[in-house]
Write a protein that holds these residues in place. Structure first.
Motif, mmCIF file in Angstrom:
data_model
loop_
_atom_site.group_PDB
_atom_site.id
_atom_site.type_symbol
_atom_site.label_atom_id
_atom_site.label_comp_id
_atom_site.label_asym_id
_atom_site.label_seq_id
_atom_site.Cartn_x
_atom_site.Cartn_y
_atom_site.Cartn_z
ATOM 1 N N ALA A 179 39.314 50.403 41.658
ATOM 2 C CA ALA A 179 40.436 49.872 41.214
ATOM 3 C C ALA A 179 41.027 48.942 42.203
ATOM 4 O O ALA A 179 41.777 47.864 41.857
ATOM 5 N N SER A 180 40.998 49.329 43.528
ATOM 6 C CA SER A 180 41.673 48.574 44.382
ATOM 7 C C SER A 180 40.933 47.065 44.621
ATOM 8 O O SER A 180 41.608 45.998 44.807
ATOM 9 N N LEU A 181 39.447 47.333 44.631
ATOM 10 C CA LEU A 181 38.765 46.043 44.759
ATOM 11 C C LEU A 181 39.101 45.253 43.424
ATOM 12 O O LEU A 181 38.968 43.970 43.847
ATOM 13 N N GLU A 182 39.183 45.659 42.414
ATOM 14 C CA GLU A 182 39.414 44.967 41.062
ATOM 15 C C GLU A 182 40.825 44.177 41.277
ATOM 16 O O GLU A 182 41.091 42.997 41.090
ATOM 17 N N ARG A 183 41.997 44.761 41.936
ATOM 18 C CA ARG A 183 42.986 44.135 42.038
ATOM 19 C C ARG A 183 43.150 42.949 42.905
ATOM 20 O O ARG A 183 43.642 42.280 42.881
ATOM 21 N N VAL A 184 42.290 43.122 44.191
ATOM 22 C CA VAL A 184 42.360 42.440 45.110
ATOM 23 C C VAL A 184 41.355 41.015 44.648
ATOM 24 O O VAL A 184 41.836 39.862 45.055
ATOM 25 N N ARG A 185 40.550 41.266 43.953
ATOM 26 C CA ARG A 185 39.661 40.093 42.985
ATOM 27 C C ARG A 185 40.705 39.375 42.242
ATOM 28 O O ARG A 185 40.352 38.123 42.008
ATOM 29 N N ALA A 186 41.421 39.975 41.696
ATOM 30 C CA ALA A 186 42.401 39.343 40.830
ATOM 31 C C ALA A 186 43.416 38.473 41.431
ATOM 32 O O ALA A 186 43.762 37.330 41.106
ATOM 33 N N LEU A 187 43.898 38.866 42.657
ATOM 34 C CA LEU A 187 44.794 38.260 43.733
ATOM 35 C C LEU A 187 43.814 36.989 44.131
ATOM 36 O O LEU A 187 44.464 35.976 44.090
ATOM 37 N N LEU A 188 42.619 37.333 44.464
ATOM 38 C CA LEU A 188 41.880 35.937 44.668
ATOM 39 C C LEU A 188 41.543 35.080 43.652
ATOM 40 O O LEU A 188 41.601 33.703 44.002
ATOM 41 N N GLY A 189 41.416 35.459 42.544
ATOM 42 C CA GLY A 189 41.475 34.453 41.440
ATOM 43 C C GLY A 189 42.662 33.618 41.351
ATOM 44 O O GLY A 189 42.569 32.378 40.599
ATOM 45 N N ARG A 190 43.840 34.035 41.611
ATOM 46 C CA ARG A 190 45.215 33.344 41.513
ATOM 47 C C ARG A 190 45.412 32.568 42.686
ATOM 48 O O ARG A 190 46.490 31.591 42.913
ATOM 49 N N ALA A 191 44.673 32.789 44.025
ATOM 50 C CA ALA A 191 44.924 32.067 45.167
ATOM 51 C C ALA A 191 44.718 30.453 45.101
ATOM 52 O O ALA A 191 43.730 30.211 44.120
ATOM 53 N N GLN A 192 45.599 29.731 45.570
ATOM 54 C CA GLN A 192 45.387 28.299 45.361
ATOM 55 C C GLN A 192 45.188 27.658 46.854
ATOM 56 O O GLN A 192 44.761 26.513 47.036
ATOM 57 N N GLN A 193 45.807 28.399 48.083
ATOM 58 C CA GLN A 193 45.629 27.786 49.506
ATOM 59 C C GLN A 193 44.303 28.375 49.823
ATOM 60 O O GLN A 193 43.822 29.379 49.774
ATOM 61 N N ILE A 194 43.651 27.665 50.851
ATOM 62 C CA ILE A 194 42.494 27.815 51.526
ATOM 63 C C ILE A 194 42.779 29.089 52.508
ATOM 64 O O ILE A 194 41.906 29.944 52.479
ATOM 65 N N SER A 195 43.765 29.206 53.094
ATOM 66 C CA SER A 195 44.241 30.235 54.017
ATOM 67 C C SER A 195 44.267 31.528 53.032
ATOM 68 O O SER A 195 43.615 32.633 53.484
ATOM 69 N N GLN A 199 41.559 34.783 53.438
ATOM 70 C CA GLN A 199 41.924 36.123 53.831
ATOM 71 C C GLN A 199 41.688 37.295 52.735
ATOM 72 O O GLN A 199 41.101 38.244 53.054
ATOM 73 N N LEU A 200 41.689 36.554 51.577
ATOM 74 C CA LEU A 200 41.313 37.566 50.236
ATOM 75 C C LEU A 200 40.041 37.857 50.375
ATOM 76 O O LEU A 200 39.311 39.154 49.961
ATOM 77 N N GLU A 201 39.147 36.930 50.579
ATOM 78 C CA GLU A 201 37.659 37.095 50.511
ATOM 79 C C GLU A 201 37.477 37.963 51.512
ATOM 80 O O GLU A 201 36.437 38.850 51.199
ATOM 81 N N SER A 202 38.142 37.993 53.104
ATOM 82 C CA SER A 202 37.616 38.846 53.753
ATOM 83 C C SER A 202 38.103 40.423 53.222
ATOM 84 O O SER A 202 37.386 41.460 53.682
ATOM 85 N N GLU A 203 39.191 40.460 52.618
ATOM 86 C CA GLU A 203 39.627 41.802 52.284
ATOM 87 C C GLU A 203 38.570 42.387 51.250
ATOM 88 O O GLU A 203 38.309 43.453 51.122
ATOM 89 N N VAL A 204 38.301 41.572 50.197
ATOM 90 C CA VAL A 204 37.163 41.861 49.200
ATOM 91 C C VAL A 204 35.812 42.351 49.820
ATOM 92 O O VAL A 204 35.201 43.351 49.480
ATOM 93 N N THR A 205 35.311 41.633 50.824
ATOM 94 C CA THR A 205 34.118 42.047 51.636
ATOM 95 C C THR A 205 34.292 43.230 52.162
ATOM 96 O O THR A 205 33.457 44.097 51.909
#
Length: 310
Positions: A179-195, A199-205
């Motif tokens: 469930a936590s991984l899905e929430r972080v992936r949802a945040l990654l889908g809404r991210a717009q800035q490279i930074s 950061q979110l891709e590192s957290e997903v990994t």
């Protein structure tokens, strides 16, 4: 414009921190269950440990489970209908006139039950085999292994380790981590800035790696429950019984006579071992010593003729 980007980044970081905090609160291990785990389930990989597998809170929070979730897990495990998960082990010691034949028969018995042979050291006089048997057929296998056809049973021991709480805890961790991984992936889908994306891709990994370690831990637990371990030791001769102590006078005389015979036998054997060296080295040494003694003896003067008086 810059302040808007900063506010957006700060909002994503706060959402990520809240997600990590909720995950950390719902993924704590049962300390008593981890301490009682068998040796083959602990210490193999630091990533498999409960502390390493759930430390994914980005806000620095401790890995503490919510009291409500602990009570829920305890109630789930304590229900009468819950199937207890046991890790069973056994050890059998047999004395047999033919070690190799008995070892082969034991291997065939285990294979016939759907098990297999692990590490094995088989010799002419002794053998040690690690056998893996389906847990539901362990009792039947032990009866077959202790049959007179294989040898005389000297000893047998069994043990069982309850890992039900560990399995329930790992299952809860896996659900929370997914469930936590899905929430972080949802945040990654809404991210717009490279930074934000980096950061979110590192957290997903990182969370994917944590989930993978939990899945491997579940597989090890399930495998240990499904297959029981049997250690079979075969020997050709049993250990002789210890001699009984005799405190009587006859016993003391017998012990003294035995000591005298042993001492005399030792002395005779020592002389017999030294005698060939004494003959080979002693005779030439004696001849040399005798020759030197004769050479060092002073020569006697010849007698003078006695003059006759006229």
């Amino acid at each position: 414009m810059r302040s808007t980007k900063q506010r957006r980044l700060a909002g994503l970081l706060l959402a990520l921190a809240a997600t990590g905090g909720l995950t950390a609160c719902g993924s704590s291990a049962s300390e008593s269950g981890s301490a009682a785990a068998p040796a083959d389930m602990r210490g193999e990989n630091p990533a498999m440990a409960p502390e390493a597998a759930t430390g994914y809170s980005t806000s620095g929070g401790a890995d503490k489970a919510a009291p409500g979730e602990k009570r829920e897990q305890a109630a789930q495990v304590g229900q009468p209908g819950v199937d207890r998960k046991l890790v069973r082990t056994a050890t059998i010691v047999l004395v047999t006139p033919n070690v190799r034949d008995s070892a082969e028969q034991a291997r065939q018995i285990v294979v016939g039950t759907g098990g297999y042979t692990g590490q094995a050291e088989v010799g002419d006089r002794s053998a040690t085999m690690t056998l893996y048997v389906p847990s539901d057929k362990l009792d039947e296998t032990l009866r077959k292994l202790s049959a007179p056809e294989l040898g005389k049973e000297e000893s047998r021991s069994q043990s069982a380790q309850d890992v039900t709480e560990q399995i329930v805890d790992v299952e809860s961790r896996i659900q929370t981590q997914r469930a936590s991984l899905e929430r972080v992936r949802a945040l990654l889908g809404r991210a717009q800035q490279i930074s934000e994306v980096v950061q979110l891709e590192s957290e997903v990994t990182r969370r994917e790696a944590d989930l993978e370690s939990l899945l491997k831990r579940r597989e090890r637990l399930a495998g240990s429950v499904a297959m029981s371990t049997v250690t079979l030791r075969l020997s050709r001769d049993s250990a002789p019984p210890p001699p009984a102590d005799d405190d009587t006078l006859l016993g003391a005389l017998a012990g003294g006579w035995k000591a005298f015979v042993d001492t005399t036998s030792f002395v005779v054997r020592a002389i017999a071992q030294v005698l060939p060296f004494a003959v080979v080295l002693g005779v030439p040494a004696y001849l040399v010593w005798r020759h030197r003694r004769r050479s060092a003896r002073p020569a006697q003067p010849a007698p003078q003729p006695v003059a006759q008086e006229s």
